[in-house]
Design a protein around this motif. Structure first.
Motif, PDB file in Angstrom:
ATOM      1  N   VAL A 186       0.839  -1.201   0.000  1.00 25.31           N
ATOM      2  CA  VAL A 186       0.000   0.000   0.000  1.00 25.31           C
ATOM      3  C   VAL A 186       0.873   1.250   0.000  1.00 25.31           C
ATOM      4  CG1 VAL A 186      -1.716   1.329   1.276  1.00 25.31           C
ATOM      5  CG2 VAL A 186      -1.944  -1.147   1.116  1.00 25.31           C
ATOM      6  N   GLY A 187       1.877   1.251   0.862  1.00 24.03           N
ATOM      7  CA  GLY A 187       2.784   2.401   0.927  1.00 24.03           C
ATOM      8  C   GLY A 187       3.514   2.623  -0.377  1.00 24.03           C
ATOM      9  N   LEU A 188       3.884   1.526  -1.030  1.00 23.56           N
ATOM     10  CA  LEU A 188       4.572   1.628  -2.323  1.00 23.56           C
ATOM     11  C   LEU A 188       3.645   2.240  -3.366  1.00 23.56           C
ATOM     12  CD1 LEU A 188       7.386   0.811  -3.408  1.00 23.56           C
ATOM     13  CD2 LEU A 188       6.346  -1.298  -4.217  1.00 23.56           C
ATOM     14  N   THR A 189       2.381   1.842  -3.349  1.00 31.59           N
ATOM     15  CA  THR A 189       1.396   2.400  -4.287  1.00 31.59           C
ATOM     16  C   THR A 189       1.190   3.886  -4.034  1.00 31.59           C
ATOM     17  OG1 THR A 189       0.255   0.279  -4.462  1.00 31.59           O
ATOM     18  CG2 THR A 189      -0.984   2.235  -5.107  1.00 31.59           C
ATOM     19  N   LEU A 190       1.146   4.277  -2.764  1.00 31.83           N
ATOM     20  CA  LEU A 190       0.887   5.674  -2.421  1.00 31.83           C
ATOM     21  C   LEU A 190       2.038   6.604  -2.803  1.00 31.83           C
ATOM     22  CD1 LEU A 190      -0.908   5.317   1.036  1.00 31.83           C
ATOM     23  CD2 LEU A 190      -1.913   5.937  -1.172  1.00 31.83           C
ATOM     24  N   LYS A 191       3.206   6.037  -3.107  1.00 34.63           N
ATOM     25  CA  LYS A 191       4.290   6.869  -3.626  1.00 34.63           C
ATOM     26  C   LYS A 191       3.886   7.518  -4.953  1.00 34.63           C
ATOM     27  CE  LYS A 191       8.560   5.797  -3.683  1.00 34.63           C
ATOM     28  NZ  LYS A 191       9.817   5.086  -4.006  1.00 34.63           N
ATOM     29  N   SER A 192       2.947   6.874  -5.639  1.00 35.57           N
ATOM     30  CA  SER A 192       2.489   7.382  -6.945  1.00 35.57           C
ATOM     31  C   SER A 192       1.118   8.042  -6.841  1.00 35.57           C
ATOM     32  CB  SER A 192       2.434   6.222  -7.953  1.00 35.57           C
ATOM     33  OG  SER A 192       3.680   5.602  -8.096  1.00 35.57           O
ATOM     34  N   LYS A 193       0.756   8.525  -5.658  1.00 33.57           N
ATOM     35  CA  LYS A 193      -0.604   9.042  -5.475  1.00 33.57           C
ATOM     36  C   LYS A 193      -0.902  10.249  -6.370  1.00 33.57           C
ATOM     37  CE  LYS A 193       0.572  11.769  -1.351  1.00 33.57           C
ATOM     38  NZ  LYS A 193       0.282  11.973   0.090  1.00 33.57           N
ATOM     39  N   ASP A 194       0.098  11.081  -6.638  1.00 34.19           N
ATOM     40  CA  ASP A 194      -0.130  12.240  -7.521  1.00 34.19           C
ATOM     41  C   ASP A 194      -0.450  11.785  -8.942  1.00 34.19           C
ATOM     42  OD1 ASP A 194       0.276  13.986  -5.428  1.00 34.19           O
ATOM     43  OD2 ASP A 194       2.391  14.322  -5.894  1.00 34.19           O
ATOM     44  N   LYS A 195       0.284  10.778  -9.419  1.00 34.06           N
ATOM     45  CA  LYS A 195       0.021  10.241 -10.751  1.00 34.06           C
ATOM     46  C   LYS A 195      -1.352   9.575 -10.798  1.00 34.06           C
ATOM     47  CE  LYS A 195       4.875   9.387 -11.985  1.00 34.06           C
ATOM     48  NZ  LYS A 195       5.871   8.340 -12.329  1.00 34.06           N
ATOM     49  N   ILE A 196      -1.705   8.892  -9.724  1.00 29.93           N
ATOM     50  CA  ILE A 196      -3.018   8.232  -9.658  1.00 29.93           C
ATOM     51  C   ILE A 196      -4.133   9.268  -9.694  1.00 29.93           C
ATOM     52  CG2 ILE A 196      -4.540   6.840  -8.192  1.00 29.93           C
ATOM     53  CD1 ILE A 196      -1.981   5.440  -7.166  1.00 29.93           C
ATOM     54  N   LYS A 197      -3.933  10.354  -8.957  1.00 29.60           N
ATOM     55  CA  LYS A 197      -4.938  11.424  -8.915  1.00 29.60           C
ATOM     56  C   LYS A 197      -5.126  12.056 -10.287  1.00 29.60           C
ATOM     57  CE  LYS A 197      -7.713  14.265  -6.731  1.00 29.60           C
ATOM     58  NZ  LYS A 197      -9.005  13.774  -6.182  1.00 29.60           N
ATOM     59  N   LYS A 198      -4.028  12.313 -10.975  1.00 29.03           N
ATOM     60  CA  LYS A 198      -4.113  12.908 -12.314  1.00 29.03           C
ATOM     61  C   LYS A 198      -4.817  11.967 -13.286  1.00 29.03           C
ATOM     62  CE  LYS A 198      -0.039  15.901 -11.943  1.00 29.03           C
ATOM     63  NZ  LYS A 198       1.351  16.135 -12.409  1.00 29.03           N
ATOM     64  N   PHE A 199      -4.510  10.673 -13.174  1.00 31.92           N
ATOM     65  CA  PHE A 199      -5.178   9.697 -14.035  1.00 31.92           C
ATOM     66  C   PHE A 199      -6.681   9.683 -13.779  1.00 31.92           C
ATOM     67  CE2 PHE A 199      -7.087   5.501 -14.413  1.00 31.92           C
ATOM     68  CZ  PHE A 199      -6.889   5.226 -15.748  1.00 31.92           C
ATOM     69  N   GLU A 200      -7.060   9.697 -12.483  1.00 32.20           N
ATOM     70  CA  GLU A 200      -8.486   9.685 -12.140  1.00 32.20           C
ATOM     71  C   GLU A 200      -9.208  10.903 -12.722  1.00 32.20           C
ATOM     72  OE1 GLU A 200      -8.457   9.509  -7.903  1.00 32.20           O
ATOM     73  OE2 GLU A 200      -8.532   7.315  -7.846  1.00 32.20           O
ATOM     74  N   GLU A 201      -8.590  12.068 -12.572  1.00 28.06           N
ATOM     75  CA  GLU A 201      -9.222  13.291 -13.086  1.00 28.06           C
ATOM     76  C   GLU A 201      -9.426  13.215 -14.593  1.00 28.06           C
ATOM     77  OE1 GLU A 201      -6.571  16.292 -11.728  1.00 28.06           O
ATOM     78  OE2 GLU A 201      -7.354  16.297  -9.669  1.00 28.06           O
ATOM     79  N   LYS A 202      -8.394  12.770 -15.291  1.00 26.71           N
ATOM     80  CA  LYS A 202      -8.477  12.651 -16.758  1.00 26.71           C
ATOM     81  C   LYS A 202      -9.505  11.601 -17.159  1.00 26.71           C
ATOM     82  CE  LYS A 202      -5.626  11.626 -20.825  1.00 26.71           C
ATOM     83  NZ  LYS A 202      -4.263  11.261 -21.299  1.00 26.71           N
ATOM     84  N   TYR A 203      -9.497  10.473 -16.461  1.00 26.78           N
ATOM     85  CA  TYR A 203     -10.381   9.357 -16.798  1.00 26.78           C
ATOM     86  C   TYR A 203     -11.848   9.731 -16.600  1.00 26.78           C
ATOM     87  CZ  TYR A 203     -12.046   4.530 -17.046  1.00 26.78           C
ATOM     88  OH  TYR A 203     -12.699   3.370 -17.406  1.00 26.78           O
ATOM     89  N   PHE A 204     -12.155  10.378 -15.472  1.00 24.48           N
ATOM     90  CA  PHE A 204     -13.556  10.703 -15.191  1.00 24.48           C
ATOM     91  C   PHE A 204     -14.072  11.892 -16.009  1.00 24.48           C
ATOM     92  CE2 PHE A 204     -12.691   8.432 -11.055  1.00 24.48           C
ATOM     93  CZ  PHE A 204     -13.443   7.324 -11.393  1.00 24.48           C
ATOM     94  N   LYS A 205     -13.163  12.695 -16.544  1.00 24.14           N
ATOM     95  CA  LYS A 205     -13.592  13.715 -17.507  1.00 24.14           C
ATOM     96  C   LYS A 205     -13.994  13.056 -18.809  1.00 24.14           C
ATOM     97  CE  LYS A 205     -10.971  17.743 -15.857  1.00 24.14           C
ATOM     98  NZ  LYS A 205      -9.838  18.665 -16.159  1.00 24.14           N
ATOM     99  N   GLN A 206     -13.275  12.002 -19.161  1.00 21.30           N
ATOM    100  CA  GLN A 206     -13.549  11.277 -20.393  1.00 21.30           C
ATOM    101  C   GLN A 206     -14.794  10.391 -20.263  1.00 21.30           C
ATOM    102  OE1 GLN A 206     -10.202   9.033 -21.770  1.00 21.30           O
ATOM    103  NE2 GLN A 206     -11.188   8.396 -23.665  1.00 21.30           N
ATOM    104  N   PHE A 207     -15.001   9.847 -19.078  1.00 18.56           N
ATOM    105  CA  PHE A 207     -16.157   8.954 -18.819  1.00 18.56           C
ATOM    106  C   PHE A 207     -16.883   9.413 -17.564  1.00 18.56           C
ATOM    107  CE2 PHE A 207     -12.719   6.345 -20.719  1.00 18.56           C
ATOM    108  CZ  PHE A 207     -13.336   6.022 -21.939  1.00 18.56           C
ATOM    109  N   PRO A 208     -17.557  10.574 -17.603  1.00 20.80           N
ATOM    110  CA  PRO A 208     -18.141  11.172 -16.397  1.00 20.80           C
ATOM    111  C   PRO A 208     -19.231  10.302 -15.761  1.00 20.80           C
ATOM    112  CG  PRO A 208     -18.893  12.296 -18.389  1.00 20.80           C
ATOM    113  CD  PRO A 208     -17.773  11.392 -18.799  1.00 20.80           C
ATOM    114  N   TRP A 209     -19.879   9.437 -16.548  1.00 18.22           N
ATOM    115  CA  TRP A 209     -20.956   8.614 -15.981  1.00 18.22           C
ATOM    116  C   TRP A 209     -20.433   7.528 -15.038  1.00 18.22           C
ATOM    117  CZ3 TRP A 209     -19.508   8.814 -21.114  1.00 18.22           C
ATOM    118  CH2 TRP A 209     -18.869   7.675 -21.628  1.00 18.22           C
ATOM    119  N   LEU A 210     -19.110   7.338 -15.031  1.00 14.98           N
ATOM    120  CA  LEU A 210     -18.524   6.344 -14.127  1.00 14.98           C
ATOM    121  C   LEU A 210     -18.158   6.923 -12.767  1.00 14.98           C
ATOM    122  CD1 LEU A 210     -16.158   4.457 -16.604  1.00 14.98           C
ATOM    123  CD2 LEU A 210     -18.371   3.718 -15.761  1.00 14.98           C
ATOM    124  N   ALA A 211     -18.214   8.250 -12.663  1.00 15.10           N
ATOM    125  CA  ALA A 211     -17.831   8.905 -11.405  1.00 15.10           C
ATOM    126  C   ALA A 211     -18.865   8.646 -10.324  1.00 15.10           C
ATOM    127  CB  ALA A 211     -17.663  10.392 -11.641  1.00 15.10           C
TER     128      ALA A 211
END
Length: 202
Positions: free
Chosen positions: A177-202
């Motif tokens: 979990v800690g290793l994954t959270l090292k990339s939390k900024d990248k994960i956040k950016k991906f989520e923002e981009k993804y849900f803009k592209q597919f807003p009905w999944l948010a």
């Protein structure tokens, strides 16, 4: 999980081959989903007689090894089922490092994911280290993860290899979990981009 950097501690020799996870943590102690009771279960069937009294010849019951934080093991330690409880039980006992010529794959990974350093060395080196621990008055060895060295009771230094990613996880105390959270900024950016592209999944 806690960081592993350098450790000086008593090491106990456990030379038997193929010590499986059912010996380390018998199935009777797997009924809970938390870690309570695992200290009682650790090596239960080889540590205790049927009457519940300690077996005098079991290594961790011997006075000089009761405080051991390191085990020097025989080949294929941790084989058998993939139960993570075996590693949790070792943790409860205060074991922070295992040294041996080979470990079962899943057990080896479970150790790293829970902060226990498992070190693989050549069989001859493992045998020599066990012999030292059996005959030398001192039972203490030093593990330096950064330098990747083991200093034996006689002062002999043994170098060991470790995968860089595994070493980093242990030095920094990062579980999966800690290793994954090292990339939390990248994960956040991906989520923002993804849900803009597919807003009905948010």
């Amino acid at each position: 999980m806690s960081q592993f950097t350098k450790l000086t501690a008593v090491a106990a020799p456990m030379p038997a081959s193929n010590i499986d996870t059912d010996i380390i943590m018998p199935k009777a102690f797997l009924k809970r989903i938390d870690k309570e009771g695992l200290l009682d279960g650790l090596f239960h069937d080889v540590r205790l007689n049927k009457d519940g009294n300690e077996r005098k010849n079991f290594v961790l019951n011997k006075e000089e090894f009761r405080s051991a934080e390191i085990l020097v093991t025989g080949p294929n330690f941790g084989c058998g089922s993939s139960r993570e409880h075996a590693v949790w039980g070792l943790q409860k006992r205060g074991i922070r490092c295992l040294i041996g010529s080979s470990f079962a794959g899943i057990f080896f990974d479970n150790c790293a994911n829970n902060g226990i350093l498992a070190i693989v060395i050549e069989p001859d080196c493992a045998s020599s280290l066990m012999q030292e621990l059996s005959t030398n008055e001192s039972k203490s060895i030093t593990i330096d993860l950064e330098a990747q060295t083991i200093k034996t009771p006689s002062g002999t230094v043994i170098a060991f290899d470790i995968e860089p990613s595994r070493k980093e996880k242990l030095l920094k105390g990062l579980d999966p979990v800690g290793l994954t959270l090292k990339s939390k900024d990248k994960i956040k950016k991906f989520e923002e981009k993804y849900f803009k592209q597919f807003p009905w999944l948010a």
